[in-house]
Design an enzyme around this catalytic site. Sequence first.
Site, PDB file in Angstrom:
ATOM      1  N   CYS A  49       0.861  -1.184   0.000  1.00 30.80           N
ATOM      2  CA  CYS A  49       0.000   0.000   0.000  1.00 30.80           C
ATOM      3  C   CYS A  49       0.897   1.232   0.000  1.00 30.80           C
ATOM      4  O   CYS A  49       2.117   1.116  -0.123  1.00 30.80           O
ATOM      5  CB  CYS A  49      -0.988  -0.004   1.162  1.00 30.80           C
ATOM      6  SG  CYS A  49      -0.253   0.180   2.806  1.00 30.80           S
ATOM      7  N   ARG A  84      -3.121  -0.687   5.457  1.00 34.32           N
ATOM      8  CA  ARG A  84      -3.713  -1.788   4.698  1.00 34.32           C
ATOM      9  C   ARG A  84      -2.784  -2.974   4.485  1.00 34.32           C
ATOM     10  O   ARG A  84      -3.166  -4.124   4.761  1.00 34.32           O
ATOM     11  CB  ARG A  84      -4.224  -1.271   3.345  1.00 34.32           C
ATOM     12  CG  ARG A  84      -5.322  -0.241   3.492  1.00 34.32           C
ATOM     13  CD  ARG A  84      -5.625   0.450   2.180  1.00 34.32           C
ATOM     14  NE  ARG A  84      -4.512   1.332   1.804  1.00 34.32           N
ATOM     15  CZ  ARG A  84      -4.439   1.987   0.647  1.00 34.32           C
ATOM     16  NH1 ARG A  84      -5.400   1.835  -0.253  1.00 34.32           N
ATOM     17  NH2 ARG A  84      -3.414   2.777   0.384  1.00 34.32           N
ATOM     18  N   ASP A 137      -7.949   3.413   1.731  1.00 32.94           N
ATOM     19  CA  ASP A 137      -7.027   3.751   2.814  1.00 32.94           C
ATOM     20  C   ASP A 137      -7.812   4.285   4.015  1.00 32.94           C
ATOM     21  O   ASP A 137      -8.509   5.291   3.897  1.00 32.94           O
ATOM     22  CB  ASP A 137      -6.035   4.804   2.330  1.00 32.94           C
ATOM     23  CG  ASP A 137      -4.854   4.982   3.266  1.00 32.94           C
ATOM     24  OD1 ASP A 137      -4.929   4.536   4.429  1.00 32.94           O
ATOM     25  OD2 ASP A 137      -3.852   5.574   2.830  1.00 32.94           O
TER      26      ASP A 137
END
EC number: 3.1.3.48
Length: 158
Positions: free
Chosen positions: A13, A19, A130
């Site tokens: 990420c 994440r 996100d």
Amino acid sequence: MAEVGSKSVLFVCLGNICRSPIAEAVFRKLVTDEKVSDNWRIDSAATSTYEVGNPPDYRGQNCMRKHGIHMQHIARQITKEDFATFDYILCMDESNLRDLNRKSNQVKNCKAKIELLGSYDPQKQLIIEDPYYGNDSDFEVVYQQCLRCCKAFLEKTY
């Protein structure tokens, strides 16, 4: 820290504190529960340098603790070597995918299959948003998405 195994996956990420460490921890738990962890090398990384050296976001750690999943990771940026040594690089959104494809073009011996983790989601939620600017419930959504996607990925690849 990556584990030795015959198959390998790197979750990616933007900052490697929300994440991707959640996806890494979820996948580690799944392969451990299935007793196939010795067959996998698992890690996570960032496309950026923003959070290098930092632990996972405390909200993500709280969410994972609630689900009985241990999280132990220090953020790092993806390297050229990662593209050459991992079988799969699974990312969270289109921006990650663009960055990874651009970076992979600079690697002569790229062997990794670069995909969105959400492409494995049985509920067809392609993008894992996100949660950084969100709240605890946003981290729960990320956990649930990662769980669905990681289960489907494991079933497809094992």
